[in-house]
Design an enzyme around this catalytic site. Structure first.
Site, PDB file in Angstrom:
ATOM      1  N   ASN A 292       0.882  -1.178   0.000  1.00  0.00           N
ATOM      2  CA  ASN A 292       0.000   0.000   0.000  1.00  0.00           C
ATOM      3  C   ASN A 292       0.916   1.223   0.000  1.00  0.00           C
ATOM      4  O   ASN A 292       1.489   1.565   1.035  1.00  0.00           O
ATOM      5  CB  ASN A 292      -0.890  -0.012   1.247  1.00  0.00           C
ATOM      6  CG  ASN A 292      -1.657   1.295   1.413  1.00  0.00           C
ATOM      7  OD1 ASN A 292      -1.769   2.078   0.467  1.00  0.00           O
ATOM      8  ND2 ASN A 292      -2.174   1.535   2.601  1.00  0.00           N
TER       9      ASN A 292
ATOM     10  N   LYS B 243       0.128   4.213  -0.194  1.00  0.00           N
ATOM     11  CA  LYS B 243      -0.538   5.407   0.348  1.00  0.00           C
ATOM     12  C   LYS B 243      -0.304   6.579  -0.623  1.00  0.00           C
ATOM     13  O   LYS B 243      -0.212   6.357  -1.818  1.00  0.00           O
ATOM     14  CB  LYS B 243      -0.040   5.728   1.754  1.00  0.00           C
ATOM     15  CG  LYS B 243      -0.014   4.503   2.674  1.00  0.00           C
ATOM     16  CD  LYS B 243       0.087   4.888   4.103  1.00  0.00           C
ATOM     17  CE  LYS B 243       0.300   3.639   4.940  1.00  0.00           C
ATOM     18  NZ  LYS B 243      -0.157   3.771   6.293  1.00  0.00           N
TER      19      LYS B 243
ATOM     20  N   HIS C 105      -9.564   1.053   4.452  1.00  0.00           N
ATOM     21  CA  HIS C 105      -8.312   1.269   5.186  1.00  0.00           C
ATOM     22  C   HIS C 105      -8.600   2.174   6.383  1.00  0.00           C
ATOM     23  O   HIS C 105      -9.430   3.077   6.299  1.00  0.00           O
ATOM     24  CB  HIS C 105      -7.254   1.892   4.266  1.00  0.00           C
ATOM     25  CG  HIS C 105      -5.892   1.879   4.889  1.00  0.00           C
ATOM     26  ND1 HIS C 105      -5.506   2.805   5.826  1.00  0.00           N
ATOM     27  CD2 HIS C 105      -4.845   1.028   4.744  1.00  0.00           C
ATOM     28  CE1 HIS C 105      -4.268   2.534   6.219  1.00  0.00           C
ATOM     29  NE2 HIS C 105      -3.846   1.461   5.580  1.00  0.00           N
TER      30      HIS C 105
ATOM     31  N   GLU D 138      -7.150   4.608   7.556  1.00  0.00           N
ATOM     32  CA  GLU D 138      -6.998   6.051   7.291  1.00  0.00           C
ATOM     33  C   GLU D 138      -8.248   6.597   6.598  1.00  0.00           C
ATOM     34  O   GLU D 138      -8.638   7.746   6.820  1.00  0.00           O
ATOM     35  CB  GLU D 138      -5.719   6.287   6.469  1.00  0.00           C
ATOM     36  CG  GLU D 138      -4.475   6.060   7.333  1.00  0.00           C
ATOM     37  CD  GLU D 138      -3.247   5.570   6.604  1.00  0.00           C
ATOM     38  OE1 GLU D 138      -3.183   5.687   5.358  1.00  0.00           O
ATOM     39  OE2 GLU D 138      -2.337   5.052   7.278  1.00  0.00           O
TER      40      GLU D 138
ATOM     41  N   GLU E 290      -5.689  -5.121  10.314  1.00  0.00           N
ATOM     42  CA  GLU E 290      -4.665  -4.115  10.568  1.00  0.00           C
ATOM     43  C   GLU E 290      -5.005  -3.359  11.857  1.00  0.00           C
ATOM     44  O   GLU E 290      -5.810  -2.406  11.830  1.00  0.00           O
ATOM     45  CB  GLU E 290      -4.610  -3.102   9.423  1.00  0.00           C
ATOM     46  CG  GLU E 290      -4.299  -3.693   8.075  1.00  0.00           C
ATOM     47  CD  GLU E 290      -3.702  -2.651   7.149  1.00  0.00           C
ATOM     48  OE1 GLU E 290      -2.548  -2.806   6.772  1.00  0.00           O
ATOM     49  OE2 GLU E 290      -4.402  -1.670   6.831  1.00  0.00           O
TER      50      GLU E 290
ATOM     51  N   GLY F 288       2.021   2.150  10.666  1.00  0.00           N
ATOM     52  CA  GLY F 288       2.937   3.284  10.527  1.00  0.00           C
ATOM     53  C   GLY F 288       3.593   3.698  11.828  1.00  0.00           C
ATOM     54  O   GLY F 288       4.226   4.753  11.898  1.00  0.00           O
TER      55      GLY F 288
ATOM     56  N   SER G 142       3.104  -2.337  10.428  1.00  0.00           N
ATOM     57  CA  SER G 142       4.545  -2.352  10.719  1.00  0.00           C
ATOM     58  C   SER G 142       5.198  -3.708  10.432  1.00  0.00           C
ATOM     59  O   SER G 142       6.059  -4.168  11.197  1.00  0.00           O
ATOM     60  CB  SER G 142       4.807  -1.909  12.158  1.00  0.00           C
ATOM     61  OG  SER G 142       4.358  -0.572  12.340  1.00  0.00           O
TER      62      SER G 142
END
Ligand code: PEP
Length: 259
Positions: free
Chosen positions: A12, A14, A99, A101, A171, A177, A215
């Site tokens: 991904n 991003k 996701h 985010e 996730e 991150g 991560s």
């Protein structure tokens, strides 16, 4: 003996990349992937403006590509949205949906995410449905309730035949991150819970791929991917460095062969 599930490693990117650096990254990943895709599947989900570049560079190479979101609509007055069918025209076969985010910064609900997954399927894309709990939810002991509800929203909208074609990425939000991965035990525990939830809907859904994201690095990938219910990874930061991404892919292959 039941047939082993194939492992996936999906990058991904991003909102990262520029034409020149993308070209170098894609070239290196495609070159390295050749020795790995006899055993695993590899994909990259890129910012939408780069779809044409990725299509040109990865056509006939052993790496799939996709987008990081799709609209719930097929077309219409939805400024800024991208339809799954548009991504498919550029050879995309994958679409991240839900996701964390997107859920956090765009207030995407689990029902909206489910509708996006269905749109992706309609256009022939494999939705990678992202689910996961926040740190506060984990600390409150509600991880299973949260991820169970996120999964249920998708399973209640899709038929069994459609659900069999999705990929799920667990996730934990606190691991994305942050450099702080879930432990292998924490990740396996949630994956086993999710697989049981899939089986509750229909036994054949035991074969749905369940990826771990948060991560993942070359150093922890093989231990994570060696867990019974972890079928590979969704990789953020490390997918931007070809050496790290390929090392993670190699770990997925090694974990598959070790089974
Ligand atoms: C992600 O963005 O889906 C992700 C897992 O990021 P990272 O690997 O950087 O934690």
């Amino acid at each position: 003996m039941s047939e082993q599930r194939v492992k996936w490693v999906v990058g991904n990117w991003k909102m990262h990349g520029r034409l020149a650096e993308n070209a170098a990254l894609l070239q290196a990943v495609a070159d390295g992937a050749g020795a790995l895709v006899d055993v695993i599947r590899i994909g990259v989900c890129v910012p939408t403006p780069y779809l044409a570049q990725v299509q040109a560079l990865l056509a006939d190479r052993p790496v799939a590509w996709g987008v990081q979101d799709v609209s719930t609509y097929t077309h219409g007055a939805y400024t800024g949205e991208v339809a799954a069918g548009m991504a498919a025209e550029f050879g995309a076969t994958l679409a991240l949906v839900g996701h964390s985010e997107r859920r956090a910064y765009h207030a995407e609900s689990s029902d909206l995410v489910a509708a996006k997954a269905r749109r992706a399927l309609e256009s022939g894309l494999t939705p990678v449905v992202c689910i996961g709990e926040t740190l506060a939810e984990r600390e409150a002991g509600t991880t299973e309730a949260v991820v169970g509800a996120q999964l249920d929203a998708v399973l209640s909208l899709l038929s069994v035949e459609e659900a069999a074609r999705i990929v799920i990425a667990y996730e934990p939000v606190w691991a994305i991150g942050t450099g702080r991965s879930a432990t292998v035990e924490q990740a396996q525990e949630v994956h086993a819970f999710l697989r049981a939830r899939l089986v509750q809907k229909e036994a054949s859904l035991a074969r749905v791929a369940l990826l771990y994201g948060g991560s993942v690095k070359p150093e922890n990938a093989q231990a994570l991917f060696g867990q019974a219910d972890i079928d590979g990874g969704l990789i953020g930061g490390a997918s931007l460095k070809s050496q790290d991404f390929l090392a993670i892919c190699a770990a997925a292959k090694a974990a598959s062969l070790a089974r």
